[in-house]
Design a protein around this motif. Sequence first.
Motif, PDB file in Angstrom:
ATOM      1  N   SER A   1      -1.752   6.598  11.472  1.00  0.00           N
ATOM      2  CA  SER A   1      -2.593   7.791  11.463  1.00  0.00           C
ATOM      3  C   SER A   1      -2.162   8.716  12.596  1.00  0.00           C
ATOM      4  O   SER A   1      -1.248   8.392  13.369  1.00  0.00           O
TER       5      SER A   1
ATOM      6  N   ARG B   1      -5.664  -5.099   7.627  1.00  0.00           N
ATOM      7  CA  ARG B   1      -5.321  -3.718   7.281  1.00  0.00           C
ATOM      8  C   ARG B   1      -4.466  -3.132   8.404  1.00  0.00           C
ATOM      9  O   ARG B   1      -4.858  -3.166   9.570  1.00  0.00           O
ATOM     10  N   TRP B   2      -3.298  -2.639   8.014  1.00  0.00           N
ATOM     11  CA  TRP B   2      -2.418  -1.953   8.963  1.00  0.00           C
ATOM     12  C   TRP B   2      -2.330  -0.496   8.538  1.00  0.00           C
ATOM     13  O   TRP B   2      -2.149  -0.189   7.340  1.00  0.00           O
ATOM     14  N   SER B   3      -2.421   0.421   9.488  1.00  0.00           N
ATOM     15  CA  SER B   3      -2.425   1.837   9.121  1.00  0.00           C
ATOM     16  C   SER B   3      -1.677   2.676  10.144  1.00  0.00           C
ATOM     17  O   SER B   3      -1.623   2.347  11.336  1.00  0.00           O
TER      18      SER B   3
ATOM     19  N   GLY C   1       0.828  -1.196   0.000  1.00  0.00           N
ATOM     20  CA  GLY C   1       0.000   0.000   0.000  1.00  0.00           C
ATOM     21  C   GLY C   1       0.857   1.238   0.000  1.00  0.00           C
ATOM     22  O   GLY C   1       1.984   1.249  -0.493  1.00  0.00           O
TER      23      GLY C   1
ATOM     24  N   ARG D   1      -3.214   9.359   5.980  1.00  0.00           N
ATOM     25  CA  ARG D   1      -2.825   8.093   6.605  1.00  0.00           C
ATOM     26  C   ARG D   1      -1.912   7.302   5.675  1.00  0.00           C
ATOM     27  O   ARG D   1      -1.825   7.568   4.478  1.00  0.00           O
ATOM     28  N   LEU D   2      -1.250   6.316   6.245  1.00  0.00           N
ATOM     29  CA  LEU D   2      -0.566   5.292   5.470  1.00  0.00           C
ATOM     30  C   LEU D   2      -1.333   4.002   5.685  1.00  0.00           C
ATOM     31  O   LEU D   2      -1.554   3.587   6.834  1.00  0.00           O
ATOM     32  N   VAL D   3      -1.731   3.358   4.595  1.00  0.00           N
ATOM     33  CA  VAL D   3      -2.586   2.173   4.688  1.00  0.00           C
ATOM     34  C   VAL D   3      -1.960   1.036   3.902  1.00  0.00           C
ATOM     35  O   VAL D   3      -1.564   1.205   2.739  1.00  0.00           O
TER      36      VAL D   3
ATOM     37  N   ARG E   1       0.377   5.867   0.822  1.00  0.00           N
ATOM     38  CA  ARG E   1      -0.341   6.982   1.418  1.00  0.00           C
ATOM     39  C   ARG E   1      -1.790   7.010   0.941  1.00  0.00           C
ATOM     40  O   ARG E   1      -2.096   6.811  -0.235  1.00  0.00           O
ATOM     41  N   ASP E   2      -2.687   7.250   1.903  1.00  0.00           N
ATOM     42  CA  ASP E   2      -4.118   7.382   1.631  1.00  0.00           C
ATOM     43  C   ASP E   2      -4.600   8.605   2.401  1.00  0.00           C
ATOM     44  O   ASP E   2      -4.955   8.506   3.581  1.00  0.00           O
TER      45      ASP E   2
ATOM     46  N   TRP F   1      -0.609   3.513  15.329  1.00  0.00           N
ATOM     47  CA  TRP F   1      -0.667   2.376  14.398  1.00  0.00           C
ATOM     48  C   TRP F   1      -1.846   1.506  14.795  1.00  0.00           C
ATOM     49  O   TRP F   1      -2.073   1.243  15.989  1.00  0.00           O
TER      50      TRP F   1
END
Length: 371
Positions: A339, A335-337, A316, A322-324, A318-319, A348
């Motif tokens: 924020s 799903r790891w993110s 994945g 956030r980083l997703v 940048r979204d 995280w």
Amino acid sequence: MATEAKAVTRELIWRRVMDELGFEHARVRRGPEGTELSGLILVAEQGAPLRAEYSVLCDDAWRTRRVSVTQSWRGEPRTLTLEHDGDGHWRKDGRVAEELEGCTDVDLGLSPSTNALPINRLRLEEGTRAELRAAWVRFPALEVVPARQGYTRVGPARYRYESLESGFNALLDVDEDGLPVEYAGIWRRLAEGPAAPVSPSQAFMEALVSPGPSPELGDAAATFGWLVGGWAGTIQDHDPDGSVRQSHGEWWFHWVLEGRALQDVFIVPSRHAPAQSGPGANKRYGTTVRSFDRAGGKWRIVWVSPTGGAINRLDGGRDGDRLVLLGEHHGKPIRWSFSDIGPDRFTWRGEEQDSTGHWKLQARFDMRRIA
């Protein structure tokens, strides 16, 4: 049968005698593939301690090929990387440095050791002189500017150094490796001798760890590059019954593999945390390697947990803010993110998608920068 020549390693210590405000401890490793100068410089700069570690790699003709510097001054860590193709073309921190075009050697302004580079590269006959352009690194700014210099061999082991722009000149008495013994009342050698072999752990770290990202990554390096350093915080595991188990953890990040990847070490409970009387978060001691897939435009990561036996693969980037990263674990989407990202903090979250498509929180880490 021919045997491969062994590397010769020496250690040296210089004192800055012009003001009694500095020392350098250097290591010189010479082998059939080339020479490495590395060292630690400790000086008082504008009343504040300055610590600089450096490495200069040269080919077998003493042409500077790669330079890395890590500096700490007034509480601010800084790094510098220079790359040279051997023909006068340079990169600074991964970007073309046109201002250094035509420079042949690096000159670290705080170190006497780099005078050995042009001395050995030029191999002047006694009584002859040469001019050159050097990539001069100025401390503590870590600025790199071209500098016109001259070297004249005035004796069997003596050279006259000239800064052709400032007019400064000094005599250098050197040893058989071109390393200064006496630098005109500025630096004086205090000690030298054979160095102990580099330990396997140190050799491994030098091969693995990189001072910064590879230029191959371009702007993609910024996606995760801000994580480099150390973090500590609260680690929570959210169980299916709604209960939450909590511990303290630490997380360390650095560029590796010539800056082509970013690796971390994640430790729960923290090595410095007090023992817990009740159940805490799951024990973790593992590592993640992040690399960028330029063709797909995504970051790919692999998490390996020897303590839990997990190997997870996600991808994945940048979204929004956030980083997703998305992947699968035991056939279920995960799903790891990252924020709530700030200069000294982030959160995280690790989530798993159930059969209804709902994302359920499994773990949450609230981290604060410590290094």
